[in-house]
Design a protein around this motif. Structure first.
Motif, short mmCIF file in Angstrom:
data_model
loop_
_atom_site.label_atom_id
_atom_site.label_comp_id
_atom_site.label_asym_id
_atom_site.label_seq_id
_atom_site.Cartn_x
_atom_site.Cartn_y
_atom_site.Cartn_z
N GLU A 177 -78.21 20.49 89.44
CA GLU A 177 -77.72 19.88 90.88
C GLU A 177 -76.46 19.52 90.21
OE1 GLU A 177 -80.23 18.26 93.84
OE2 GLU A 177 -81.68 18.50 92.24
N TYR A 178 -76.06 19.14 89.14
CA TYR A 178 -74.82 18.41 88.92
C TYR A 178 -74.22 17.22 89.58
CZ TYR A 178 -69.96 18.62 86.61
OH TYR A 178 -68.99 18.34 85.60
N LYS A 179 -75.36 16.42 89.50
CA LYS A 179 -75.45 15.15 90.23
C LYS A 179 -75.90 14.19 89.47
CE LYS A 179 -76.56 16.68 94.96
NZ LYS A 179 -77.51 16.70 96.15
N TYR A 180 -75.25 12.81 89.72
CA TYR A 180 -75.46 11.62 88.88
C TYR A 180 -76.80 11.07 89.43
CZ TYR A 180 -74.61 7.53 85.77
OH TYR A 180 -74.75 6.66 84.90
N TYR A 181 -77.97 11.38 88.79
CA TYR A 181 -79.31 10.97 89.40
C TYR A 181 -79.88 9.89 88.68
CZ TYR A 181 -80.42 14.88 92.79
OH TYR A 181 -80.50 15.74 93.79
N ASP A 182 -80.22 8.81 89.27
CA ASP A 182 -81.27 7.70 88.63
C ASP A 182 -82.56 8.55 88.39
OD1 ASP A 182 -79.45 5.88 87.72
OD2 ASP A 182 -79.52 4.93 89.87
N MET A 183 -83.51 7.63 87.82
CA MET A 183 -84.93 8.33 87.51
C MET A 183 -85.71 8.77 89.05
SD MET A 183 -86.31 6.90 84.14
CE MET A 183 -85.85 5.31 84.35
N HIS A 184 -85.65 7.57 89.83
CA HIS A 184 -86.40 7.57 91.06
C HIS A 184 -85.71 8.44 92.01
CE1 HIS A 184 -83.09 4.97 92.17
NE2 HIS A 184 -83.20 5.24 93.30
N GLN A 185 -84.37 9.00 91.92
CA GLN A 185 -83.93 9.97 92.67
C GLN A 185 -84.28 11.42 92.24
OE1 GLN A 185 -79.88 8.35 92.04
NE2 GLN A 185 -79.63 7.62 94.09
N VAL A 186 -84.60 11.59 90.74
CA VAL A 186 -84.87 12.78 90.54
C VAL A 186 -86.38 12.98 91.13
CG1 VAL A 186 -85.56 13.87 88.23
CG2 VAL A 186 -83.57 12.71 88.27
N ILE A 187 -87.16 12.20 90.83
CA ILE A 187 -88.63 12.19 91.32
C ILE A 187 -88.61 12.70 92.86
CG2 ILE A 187 -90.79 10.95 91.83
CD1 ILE A 187 -90.34 9.59 89.03
N ALA A 188 -87.78 11.82 93.85
CA ALA A 188 -87.53 12.04 94.92
C ALA A 188 -87.14 13.42 95.51
CB ALA A 188 -86.74 11.13 95.56
N SER A 189 -86.24 13.97 94.60
CA SER A 189 -85.59 15.04 94.85
C SER A 189 -86.74 16.41 94.84
CB SER A 189 -84.64 15.47 93.90
OG SER A 189 -83.90 16.82 93.81
N ALA A 190 -87.41 16.05 93.74
CA ALA A 190 -88.51 17.14 93.12
C ALA A 190 -89.49 17.24 94.43
CB ALA A 190 -89.10 16.71 92.03
N LEU A 191 -89.93 15.92 94.78
CA LEU A 191 -91.10 15.92 95.87
C LEU A 191 -90.48 16.61 96.99
CD1 LEU A 191 -92.31 12.39 95.02
CD2 LEU A 191 -93.62 14.60 94.59
N VAL A 192 -89.39 16.44 97.50
CA VAL A 192 -88.86 16.94 98.71
C VAL A 192 -88.81 18.56 98.24
CG1 VAL A 192 -86.65 17.55 99.98
CG2 VAL A 192 -87.24 15.16 99.41
N LYS A 193 -88.66 19.07 97.62
CA LYS A 193 -88.39 20.50 97.27
C LYS A 193 -89.84 21.02 97.23
CE LYS A 193 -85.43 22.46 96.17
NZ LYS A 193 -84.29 23.35 97.06
N ILE A 194 -90.90 20.17 96.70
CA ILE A 194 -92.19 20.62 96.54
C ILE A 194 -93.01 20.71 98.19
CG2 ILE A 194 -94.47 19.86 96.01
CD1 ILE A 194 -93.05 18.54 93.54
#
Length: 366
Positions: A345-362
């Motif tokens: 995604e070419y974004k500066y994510y923290d760990m919790h943001q990565v997890i949140a992004s994955a859960l939204v997609k799921i």
């Protein structure tokens, strides 16, 4: 009929969370990673009982109770307050910027006096609408703090002058007028008991994982295995650099084992002088309050990404964002490929943001 529902390229947090949740929904997943281990950048190597953060220090923090409960459902987290120090010309300063820092700089104990001093420096600088990182930083904390604790560290970390960097990078940095050395403002903060590998092991339990597999060396064969692909690598590489290379910052690490119980007394010390080639020294045992009689420290050297090195941080300046927009137009045309994570995604994510992004997609598949 394809053998798998999902081929997941990359076993970092995004890939592991996606694989876990899809498996729970009855889907069959294959996770591959070109590294010889799972876990992406949160992987820890256990050396003589010390969990070494091989790709830089990771402290989990979030205000989202659902995310906190989610990670704790796989491994219990121990409370950890991140309180790094900054070293400038052999003088130590507390981080983030707080009353301890201001007292060390100016010998001022009063929050009112500190606020007035910073306000005067900001007014003197006169940046009404900051256009770059330097102007943004000075408009937040004044010139003294910028020159001593921000400028050198930031310019060697990003390999660019502060006047050429976007403002958002520095906006993440807390500024407090209390004697509080807690780096993060988030309610939930911690380190997994036993290290981050325990989290990845929990996420990938009973899921087929193949390491040492490079997607691009076997792209045609691997693509045929699954109905959909979840891709967490570099977005420009996926499209064979059609619109040119996006820029990333990379890191080089020098690990050193020491036969002493304690080297620096804290998990991380930042070195803010530009003349010192590394940005920080990490002492890993302090993340888990180890009482072992030996220690391991790591010097972290920032460098420009080039083929053969690992890409860590996207550089979201105007030049790169222009290229990214072209790649994102190609992404819109994909029906069976999901792009997720910091590199895809070419974004500066923290760990919790990565997890949140994955859960939204799921949630799209539920």
């Amino acid at each position: 009929m394809k053998e798998y529902d999902f081929l997941i390229v990359g076993s970092g947090l995004y890939g592991a969370v996606f694989a876990r949740e899809m498996t729970n929904l009855g889907k069959k997943c294959l996770v591959i990673d070109k590294r010889l281990h799972a876990g992406g950048n949160i992987y820890c190597e256990n050396i003589k009982g010390i969990n070494v953060h091989k790709y830089g220090p990771h402290i989990f923090h979030t205000n989202d109770k659902n995310i906190w409960d989610y990670v704790n459902s796989f491994v219990k987290f121990k409370d950890f307050t991140y309180s790094p120090l900054a070293n400038y010309k052999d003088t130590l300063y507390n981080l983030p910027f707080n009353m301890n820092t201001f007292y060390q700089l100016w010998n001022i104990k009063s929050p009112v006096e500190v606020e007035e001093k910073i306000k005067n420096q900001v007014k003197e600088a006169g940046f009404i609408r900051p256009k770059n990182l330097e102007e943004q930083a000075i408009s937040m904390v004044g010139k003294d703090i910028y020159e001593i604790l921000i400028k050198g560290y930031t310019e060697k970390q990003w390999g660019r002058k502060a006047i050429d960097l976007p403002t958002f990078i520095i906006k993440r940095l807390p500024v407090r007028f209390t004697y509080d050395n807690n780096y993060f403002n988030d309610k939930y903060q911690g380190i997994p008991i036993g290290g981050y590998n325990k989290l990845i092991e929990g996420l990938l339990k009973d899921i087929e994982v193949k390491t040492g597999v490079d997607f691009f060396e076997n792209r045609n064969e691997l693509t045929k295995l699954a109905t959909r692909i979840v891709y967490t690598g570099k977005i420009d590489e996926f499209y064979d650099y059609k619109y040119g290379h996006l820029e990333y910052r990379s890191l080089r690490f020098e690990h050193e084992f020491m036969s002493i119980p304690n080297y620096q007394g804290v998990s991380v010390v930042n070195f803010t002088e530009k003349s010192i080639p590394y940005t920080r020294i990490i002492e890993h045992k302090h993340f888990e309050f180890s009482k072992l009689s030996e220690t391991i420290v790591t010097k972290e050297f920032p460098q420009e990404w080039k083929p053969g090195t690992e890409a860590y941080y996207p550089i979201n300046d105007d030049y790169n964002n222009k290229i990214l927009r072209k790649y994102n137009e190609l992404v819109k045309e994909e029906n069976n490929v999901i792009f997720g994570g910091r590199l895809a995604e070419y974004k500066y994510y923290d760990m919790h943001q990565v997890i949140a992004s994955a859960l939204v997609k799921i949630n799209m598949f539920k």
